[in-house]
Design an enzyme around this catalytic site. Structure first.
Site, PDB file in Angstrom:
ATOM      1  N   CYS A   2       0.814  -1.076  -0.175  1.00  0.00           N
ATOM      2  CA  CYS A   2       0.023  -0.002   0.023  1.00  0.00           C
ATOM      3  C   CYS A   2       0.696   1.166  -0.105  1.00  0.00           C
ATOM      4  O   CYS A   2       1.950   1.026  -0.040  1.00  0.00           O
ATOM      5  CB  CYS A   2      -0.890  -0.011   1.200  1.00  0.00           C
ATOM      6  SG  CYS A   2      -1.958  -1.653   1.549  1.00  0.00           S
ATOM      7  N   ASP A  98      -3.161  -9.565   7.851  1.00  0.00           N
ATOM      8  CA  ASP A  98      -2.156  -9.458   8.705  1.00  0.00           C
ATOM      9  C   ASP A  98      -2.130  -7.953   9.338  1.00  0.00           C
ATOM     10  O   ASP A  98      -1.441  -7.935  10.066  1.00  0.00           O
ATOM     11  CB  ASP A  98      -0.762  -9.634   7.824  1.00  0.00           C
ATOM     12  CG  ASP A  98      -0.543  -8.569   6.516  1.00  0.00           C
ATOM     13  OD1 ASP A  98      -1.636  -8.228   6.367  1.00  0.00           O
ATOM     14  OD2 ASP A  98       0.536  -8.297   5.896  1.00  0.00           O
TER      15      ASP A  98
END
Length: 631
Positions: A2, A98
Site C-alpha cells: 500500500c 495481517d
C-alpha cells in the site's frame, strides 16, 4: 502492499493535506482508500490499499483496535504463525488480514512485536493510550518510510512526492548526495538518514521511531541488529548447504501466501532460477506458474538461452517483454516520476517494463531474486575482500584460480596504481590526456575531491572477516538498499507487489556466520547457493560462472538514440548553470563515444539521468503548489 501518509501537529491538521498526499500514492494502492482523524484534529492518517491478503472490506485501513489505529504498507509473511500464537493467548480475530495481526501483536507485546515479524513493512501505529505514534521499517528496508519533522509538525509518507505535496516541506535539494550517487550508485541517497531533500529524513532498515504526541519529540532506535552465530563457522559445506536450502525453501513458502495471483521474475541467472524451481516444488506440478522476463534479442545482454532452461524445467508459463532505447525515451517522464530519484543504469527501466508486463497479464505478486548477490557473495569484486581474509599460504592458490575463471575480478597492478593516485592528480591527468571514464573527471576539481573522499571505503569493523563486513555493509547500508528502492518504485508504479525470498533475516544471519570459504571459496561466487540447489536447478544455469545481471545493452542503446539525448542535455545552457559539471570534459566524452569508445555510454548515462531527473521530477514537483497542512 500500500501507500501510507500521515500528519501529527500541535494544532488541528487540514485533512485536505493528507488527502493530497494519498492522492499522489494512488498507484501504490488503487483498490481502496481511507482517512482517519483524531477527535482533536491534531492527527490525520491516510492509506491507499493494494489488496493482497483478505481482499474483502474487512482489510480496510486505517484500522482501529482498542485505542490503537494503524496505517501499514507491506506484508507480514509469518502472520499465520503469529496469529496462532496470539489465539493461544486468548486473542480473537475478525479478519484474515495481517494488519489485524499487527495491531493484536502490538497490543500484546508493544513495540517489541516488530522483532517477531518476518516481512517487509513500513508502518505507523497511533497509540492513544500511551499518547505516542510508533513507526517502524523492516529489517532490510524493502519498504520506504520517509518523514519530516519541524517545530509543531511531524509528517510521514511512502514516497517523496507525497511529502512534497505539503506546502510546509521545502523542495530544495543538496547536489552533493546526488553527485556521490552518480559517482558510486550505492552511496549518497539511501545509506544515511539524511536524504537528497534536506527537509526529508528516512528511517533506516531495522529502525523504529516513537513520537510523543504531547511534545512532538522523536526518539529513534533499532529493534534489530544482525546477530552472527559463532558456532556456524565450524559447519562443513554439506550440512551448511542443506540447512541453507531448508531456510530458503521456507522463506519462499512464506512469500507464496497470497489471496491473489503470484508469479516470478525470471532472468537467466542463479537467483531467480533457484526461487522458481523451489517454488514449483512447493506448489506442485499442476499449479499454473507465470514467469516474466525481459529480453534483448541479438545482443550479448539477452539471457534467454539460460532462462529457457529454467522455465522449461519448471513447466512455467513465460511472458516476455523487449525493452528498448526508443521505449526508454518515450517513457522517461513517467519512469523518473515513478522512481523519484535518478537511477544507476538502464536495468532499472528494464525492471519497470517487466512489472508493467505483469500488470498487463493480471499477476499482482512477483517473487524476485534481489538480495542474493549481496548476502551470498555474488559479485566478482567481492573476491578481493575474500582474499584479504585468507592466510598467506592459501591466498596464492585461490587468487590464481579466481584470475583464471574471472579475469576481470581483481585489479591489475596498473589499475591499482591508478586508484591509488590522489583525486586531484587523476583529475588533472584526465583533463590533459582527454582520456578516462571516471565520472569524477566530469566534475569541478574541488567537488570531485569532495565526492571521492565521501565515497572512500570504510574501515573493516573488528570481529568481522573482510568479506563478511563488505557483505553486511552492502546488504544493509549501501548497495542493496538502492536496489530495493528501485524494486519498490518500479513495482508500485504498476500496482504490483515484489517479494524477495533472499531478504529474510534468517538467511542473512545464517550466511554471514559461515566460514567465508563456503560463500566464495574454490573461485565460486555464491558457492553456498550453488551447492544448495544441486539437482534442483538445471546444471547449465547452476554452473554458469559469468554473472551478467539484468542489464540491457546500454552501449547499443546509446548508439540507438541515447547519445543524441545525452548531447542535447550537455549542450543545454542549464547544464553549465548547474555549477558542478566540467562541461568541456563531457563534450569530449560525447566525441569519444561517437568515435568508437562505446564503453563511455555507461558514464554518459549519469549526467543524462541526473539532468533528466531535474526536468521530469524536480521541475514537475516544483510546479505543483503544495497544500497547507496547518492553515
Amino acid at each position: 502492499m500500500c501507500g501510507i501518509a500521515g500528519i501529527v501537529a500541535d494544532r488541528p491538521v487540514s485533512p485536505g493535506a493528507v488527502e493530497a498526499m494519498t492522492g499522489r500514492l494512488v498507484h501504490r494502492g488503487p483498490d481502496d482508500q481511507g482517512i482517519w482523524r483524531s477527535d482533536d484534529g491534531c492527527a490525520v492518517l491516510g492509506h491507499r490499499r493494494l489488496s493482497i491478503l483478505d481482499t474483502s472490506a474487512a482489510g480496510h485501513q486505517p484500522m482501529e483496535r482498542d485505542g490503537l489505529v494503524t496505517v501499514f504498507n507491506g506484508e507480514i509473511y509469518n502472520f499465520v504463525e503469529v496469529r496462532a500464537e496470539l489465539v493461544g493467548l486468548g486473542e480473537v480475530f475478525h479478519t484474515n488480514s495481517d494488519t489485524e495481526v499487527l495491531l493484536a501483536a502490538y497490543d500484546r507485546w508493544g513495540p517489541e512485536c516488530f522483532a517477531r515479524f518476518n516481512g517487509m513493512f513500513a508502518l505507523a501505529i497511533l497509540d492513544r493510550r500511551r499518547k505516542v505514534l510508533v513507526c517502524a521499517r523492516d529489517r532490510f528496508g524493502e519498504k520506504p518510510f520517509l518523514f519530516a519533522a519541524r517545530p509543531g509538525l511531524f509528517a510521514f509518507a511512502s514516497e517523496y512526492k507525497a511529502l512534497l505535496a505539503m506546502a510546509e516541506i521545502g523542495r530544495d535539494f543538496d547536489p552533493v548526495p546526488l553527485l556521490r550517487f552518480a559517482h558510486r550508485p550505492a552511496t549518497g541517497l539511501d545509506d544515511e538518514r539524511a536524504t537528497l531533500f534536506p527537509a526529508i529524513l528516512q528511517l533506516l532498515p531495522g529502525e523504529r521511531l516513537e513520537l510523543d504526541l504531547s511534545t512532538l519529540d522523536t526518539r529513534i532506535d533499532r529493534y534489530w541488529t544482525l546477530a552472527r552465530d559463532p558456532a556456524l563457522g565450524a559447519l562443513g559445506m554439506g550440512e551448511a548447504a542443506e540447512r541453507f536450502r531448508d531456510l530458503l525453501t521456507d522463506s519462499i513458502r512464506l512469500r507464496l501466501r497470497s489471496d491473489v495471483a503470484v508469479g516470478s521474475c525470471l532472468s537467466g541467472g542463479l537467483d531467480s532460477g533457484s526461487i522458481i524451481m523451489l517454488a514449483r516444488r512447493l506448489l506442485g506440478d499442476d499449479a499454473p506458474y507465470h514467469v516474466f522476463t525481459g529480453r534483448f534479442p541479438g545482443t550479448r545482454a539477452d539471457e534467454w538461452d539460460y532462462a529457457r532452461h529454467t522455465s522449461q524445467a519448471a513447466g512455467a508459463i513465460v511472458h516476455q517483454v523487449e525493452p528498448s532505447a526508443a521505449g526508454l525515451l518515450a517513457d522517461l517522464p513517467d519512469f523518473l516520476w515513478a522512481n523519484e530519484l535518478p537511477v544507476g543504469s538502464a536495468s532499472q527501466y528494464a525492471q519497470y517494463c517487466v512489472f508493467r508486463l505483469a500488470k498487463e497479464q493480471g499477476v499482482t505478486v512477483l517473487l524476485d531474486g534481489q538480495g542474493a548477490d549481496e548476502i551470498l557473495g555474488g559479485y566478482e569484486q567481492y573476491f578481493a575482500r575474500y582474499l584479504a581474509g585468507l592466510p598467506g599460504p592459501e591466498r596464492g592458490a585461490e587468487e590464481a584460480a579466481i584470475r583464471a575463471r574471472y579475469p576481470g575480478a581483481l585489479d591489475s597492478p596498473r589499475q591499482a596504481l591508478s586508484k591509488a593516485l590522489p583525486p586531484r592528480l587523476r583529475h588533472w591527468l584526465a583533463q590533459i590526456s582527454g582520456k578516462g571514464s571516471d565520472l569524477l573527471f566530469g566534475l569541478s576539481p574541488d567537488l570531485a575531491e569532495q565526492v571521492a573522499k565521501a565515497n572512500a571505503p570504510p574501515v573493516v569493523p573488528q570481529g568481522w572477516s573482510p568479506l563478511a563486513a563488505e557483505l553486511m555493509r552492502d546488504s544493509f547500508s549501501t548497495h542493496l538498499p538502492v536496489l530495493l528502492r528501485y524494486g519498490d518504485r518500479n513495482s508500485m508504479a504498476h500496482s504490483r507487489e515484489v517479494r524477495l525470498p533472499f531478504c529474510d533475516h534468517r538467511i542473512a544471519e545464517f550466511a554471514l556466520s559461515l566460514d567465508p570459504k563456503l560463500l566464495m571459496g574454490e573461485a565460486q561466487t555464491k558457492r553456498l547457493l550453488r551447492e544448495a540447489v544441486k539437482g534442483i536447478l538445471p546444471e547449465q544455469v547452476r554452473t554458469r560462472w559469468n554473472k551478467q545481471g539484468f542489464l540491457p545493452p546500454q552501449d547499443i542503446w546509446f548508439a540507438q538514440g541515447l547519445i543524441d539525448e545525452a548531447e542535447r542535455v550537455i549542450e543545454d545552457p542549464s547544464f553549465a548553470r548547474a555549477g558542478y559539471w566540467n562541461v568541456s570534459w563531457w563534450r569530449c566524452a560525447i566525441r569519444r563515444f561517437r568515435a568508437g569508445e562505446t564503453h563511455l555510454g555507461w558514464v554518459l548515462w549519469r549526467p543524462l539521468m541526473l539532468e533528466s531527473w531535474r526536468r521530469h521530477f524536480l521541475e514537475r514537483i516544483t510546479a505543483q503548489p503544495g497544500v497547507e497542512a496547518l492553515p
